[in-house]
Design an enzyme around this catalytic site. Structure first.
Site, PDB file in Angstrom:
ATOM      1  N   LYS A 186       6.862 -10.431  -9.678  1.00  0.00           N
ATOM      2  CA  LYS A 186       5.703 -10.751  -8.841  1.00  0.00           C
ATOM      3  C   LYS A 186       5.731 -12.238  -8.559  1.00  0.00           C
ATOM      4  CE  LYS A 186       2.142  -8.388  -7.177  1.00  0.00           C
ATOM      5  NZ  LYS A 186       2.104  -6.957  -6.838  1.00  0.00           N
TER       6      LYS A 186
HETATM    7  P1  NAD Z   1      -5.230  -7.768   1.184  1.00  0.00           P
HETATM    8  O1  NAD Z   1      -5.172  -9.211   1.062  1.00  0.00           O
HETATM    9  O2  NAD Z   1      -4.698  -7.106   2.419  1.00  0.00           O
HETATM   10  O3  NAD Z   1      -6.733  -7.259   0.989  1.00  0.00           O
HETATM   11  C1  NAD Z   1      -7.500  -7.609  -0.127  1.00  0.00           C
HETATM   12  C2  NAD Z   1      -8.936  -7.223   0.150  1.00  0.00           C
HETATM   13  O4  NAD Z   1      -9.716  -7.450  -1.028  1.00  0.00           O
HETATM   14  C3  NAD Z   1      -9.586  -8.046   1.263  1.00  0.00           C
HETATM   15  O5  NAD Z   1     -10.449  -7.217   2.009  1.00  0.00           O
HETATM   16  C4  NAD Z   1     -10.389  -9.080   0.481  1.00  0.00           C
HETATM   17  O6  NAD Z   1     -11.490  -9.603   1.208  1.00  0.00           O
HETATM   18  C5  NAD Z   1     -10.848  -8.231  -0.679  1.00  0.00           C
HETATM   19  N1  NAD Z   1     -11.293  -9.029  -1.824  1.00  0.00           N
HETATM   20  C6  NAD Z   1     -10.770 -10.172  -2.314  1.00  0.00           C
HETATM   21  N2  NAD Z   1     -11.507 -10.611  -3.346  1.00  0.00           N
HETATM   22  C7  NAD Z   1     -12.509  -9.736  -3.501  1.00  0.00           C
HETATM   23  C8  NAD Z   1     -13.599  -9.638  -4.391  1.00  0.00           C
HETATM   24  N3  NAD Z   1     -13.790 -10.558  -5.334  1.00  0.00           N
HETATM   25  N4  NAD Z   1     -14.439  -8.585  -4.263  1.00  0.00           N
HETATM   26  C9  NAD Z   1     -14.240  -7.651  -3.309  1.00  0.00           C
HETATM   27  N5  NAD Z   1     -13.219  -7.681  -2.440  1.00  0.00           N
HETATM   28  C10 NAD Z   1     -12.380  -8.707  -2.532  1.00  0.00           C
HETATM   29  O7  NAD Z   1      -4.494  -7.176  -0.128  1.00  0.00           O
HETATM   30  P2  NAD Z   1      -3.859  -5.722  -0.330  1.00  0.00           P
HETATM   31  O8  NAD Z   1      -2.415  -5.815  -0.015  1.00  0.00           O
HETATM   32  O9  NAD Z   1      -4.697  -4.703   0.321  1.00  0.00           O
HETATM   33  O10 NAD Z   1      -3.957  -5.566  -1.926  1.00  0.00           O
HETATM   34  C11 NAD Z   1      -5.117  -5.068  -2.569  1.00  0.00           C
HETATM   35  C12 NAD Z   1      -4.765  -4.582  -3.966  1.00  0.00           C
HETATM   36  O11 NAD Z   1      -3.753  -3.566  -3.862  1.00  0.00           O
HETATM   37  C13 NAD Z   1      -4.166  -5.636  -4.899  1.00  0.00           C
HETATM   38  O12 NAD Z   1      -4.543  -5.339  -6.230  1.00  0.00           O
HETATM   39  C14 NAD Z   1      -2.672  -5.425  -4.753  1.00  0.00           C
HETATM   40  O13 NAD Z   1      -1.939  -5.909  -5.854  1.00  0.00           O
HETATM   41  C15 NAD Z   1      -2.638  -3.912  -4.659  1.00  0.00           C
HETATM   42  N6  NAD Z   1      -1.424  -3.368  -4.046  1.00  0.00           N
HETATM   43  C16 NAD Z   1      -1.029  -3.745  -2.800  1.00  0.00           C
HETATM   44  C17 NAD Z   1       0.104  -3.166  -2.245  1.00  0.00           C
HETATM   45  C18 NAD Z   1       0.554  -3.471  -0.841  1.00  0.00           C
HETATM   46  O14 NAD Z   1       1.480  -2.799  -0.364  1.00  0.00           O
HETATM   47  N7  NAD Z   1      -0.078  -4.399  -0.128  1.00  0.00           N
HETATM   48  C19 NAD Z   1       0.859  -2.244  -2.987  1.00  0.00           C
HETATM   49  C20 NAD Z   1       0.425  -1.870  -4.253  1.00  0.00           C
HETATM   50  C21 NAD Z   1      -0.726  -2.437  -4.772  1.00  0.00           C
END
Ligand code: NAD
Length: 422
Positions: free
Chosen positions: A111
């Site tokens: 990561k």
């Molecule tokens: P992103 O940046 O696209 O979206 C994150 C979202 O969370 C945004 O809407 C943001 O405003 C919101 N957020 C941030 N802080 C917050 C808080 N304190 N309270 C409420 N909402 C909050 O990120 P993403 O890629 O959608 O990732 C989200 C989660 O999914 C993370 O834990 C990431 O590790 C996990 N994840 C992502 C992927 C991927 O392919 N992008 C794959 C597996 C897991």
């Protein structure tokens, strides 16, 4: 090893280590292989001077942690967020190892992260930071060593800049160094939707096991970025009603159903849900306690804690985010016995599976149709679900521990058979 002596020591790293220990105890993992399977192999800390639009230079701190390289090149996203720490990145790298192993990918886990509030940057500043980060980690990664991807705060455009910087570093177009790229630069059809598609796949599968139909399903989602919005669209297309959504500014609840396309258009225009009028305003704390069939944390770690675990009003807890549930909350949920928990390493594995497909397509220079991507994705998800549920029955343990038993076993076996160096 006393974790307090580790550079990674932090609440989220301890959370990941405790989860590992539960699973390692169940399979009686011997001490010799246990600690080296648990702890990250190595990490890189970088300082990133970036010229800002006002002419001044700001320096940002960034990390890349490679947890496991014993089962293939390491794989894991890059996070841009103001609260990133080395310990958090290490925990996320550890979870990537178990996830890749659990679903049978030929990868280790890694990561990356940079301490920055990317939302406050101009496009030019974000590009300069993205390129500088890649410049610094380029000697440490590569298509056969460690392959990054998007995570919180990064997206297709950031992946494009990073791929271009790496390609210039090695002297030729090298798209296999990073996944989650735009289609025009070797991205895979279906990658943007993949994590949400997977979260929705498992949600539907476990609801079906419980005899709950689409038309009777209400969904609440915390986090409305890539994972949250794609999951919302997939579940709505299935016939479920999304009754609550939120982002870092707060959220809305609407028992009649939030108009997801409208909310996505609003966020695209306004950069957040702040001021969105498609429902009653709620805080993130209130959102998590809304009555619903499925609660999906899809933002950050440690939001379901001992304080709110007893107050959740969902039947299924589908972990779209990594590490959203603390160990204390896990215990409460297990004692309650009325919530089906789909653990992160299983629930959000669709993203890394399609990242793997993207990498394969890049290495072969042969690109697949979207229906082929999804057919192969669904096959791997179904197999992972069956394996996790069989392991849960075998050891009479929680679904999280069952998923981790599968994840850690293969990594430990690889380490034991290879010898001490990997
Ligand atoms: P992103 O940046 O696209 O979206 C994150 C979202 O969370 C945004 O809407 C943001 O405003 C919101 N957020 C941030 N802080 C917050 C808080 N304190 N309270 C409420 N909402 C909050 O990120 P993403 O890629 O959608 O990732 C989200 C989660 O999914 C993370 O834990 C990431 O590790 C996990 N994840 C992502 C992927 C991927 O392919 N992008 C794959 C597996 C897991």
């Amino acid at each position: 090893m006393a974790l307090t002596h580790s550079v990674y020591d932090s609440p989220v790293f301890r959370q990941a280590c405790t989860q590992f220990d539960f699973a390692a105890d169940i399979i009686g993992m011997e001490a010799g292989v246990r600690v080296r399977t648990k702890l990250p192999r190595r990490c890189l800390v970088v300082n990133l001077p970036v010229r800002m639009d006002n002419g001044k230079v700001e320096t940002f701190e960034g990390y890349r942690v490679q947890h496991n390289l014993s089962t293939g090149p390491a794989k894991g996203g890059i996070r841009f967020h103001q609260d990133v720490t080395l310990g958090e990145v290490a925990a996320l790298a550890m979870w990537m190892s178990w996830k890749c192993s659990l679903v049978g990918l030929p990868y280790g886990g890694a990561k990356g992260g940079v301490i920055v509030n990317a939302r406050d940057m101009s496009t030019g500043e974000l590009e300069r930071l993205s390129r500088r980060y890649m410049q610094e980690i380029a000697p440490f990664i590569g298509p056969n060593i460690d392959i990054p991807a998007p995570d919180v705060g990064t997206n297709e455009q950031v992946m494009a800049w990073m791929m271009d910087t790496y390609s210039n570093h090695v002297g030729h177009f090298d798209p296999g160094v990073i996944t989650g790229k735009p289609i025009a630069l070797g991205g895979s059809l279906g990658r943007k939707e993949a994590t949400g598609e997977g979260v929705a796949y498992f949600t539907k599968a476990y609801l079906t096991d419980l005899g709950i139909k689409a038309g009777d399903t209400t969904v609440v989602i915390q986090g409305f970025g890539n994972v949250g919005s794609e999951t919302a669209m997939a579940l709505q297309a299935w016939g479920a009603k999304v009754v609550g959504i939120s982002d870092f500014t707060g959220g809305v609840s609407n028992p009649k159903g939030v108009d997801i396309q409208d909310a996505i258009a609003y966020v695209a225009k306004n950069r957040s849900l702040e001021g969105y009028t498609g429902g009653d305003t709620v805080t993130n704390e209130q959102l998590l306690e809304l009555p619903c069939t499925v609660l999906i944390p899809a933002a950050l770690e440690r939001v379901i804690t001992e304080k709110n675990a007893g107050k959740l009003k969902c039947r299924v807890l589908a972990e779209g985010a990594n590490g959203p549930t603390t160990n204390e909350a896990d215990k409460i949920i297990e004692q309650r016995g009325d919530i089906e928990l789909i653990p992160d390493v299983l629930c959000n594995s669709g993203g890394v599976i399609v990242s793997y497909f993207e990498w394969l397509q890049n290495l072969q220079n042969y690109y697949w149709e979207k229906d082929e991507v999804f057919a192969r994705l669904h096959k791997m998800l179904a197999k992972a679900k069956a394996n996790v549920d069989a392991t849960k029955a075998k050891y009479r343990c929680s679904r999280r521990t069952a998923a981790l038993v599968l994840g850690i076993s293969r990594v430990a076996e690889a380490k034991a058979k290879r010898g001490l160096f990997p």
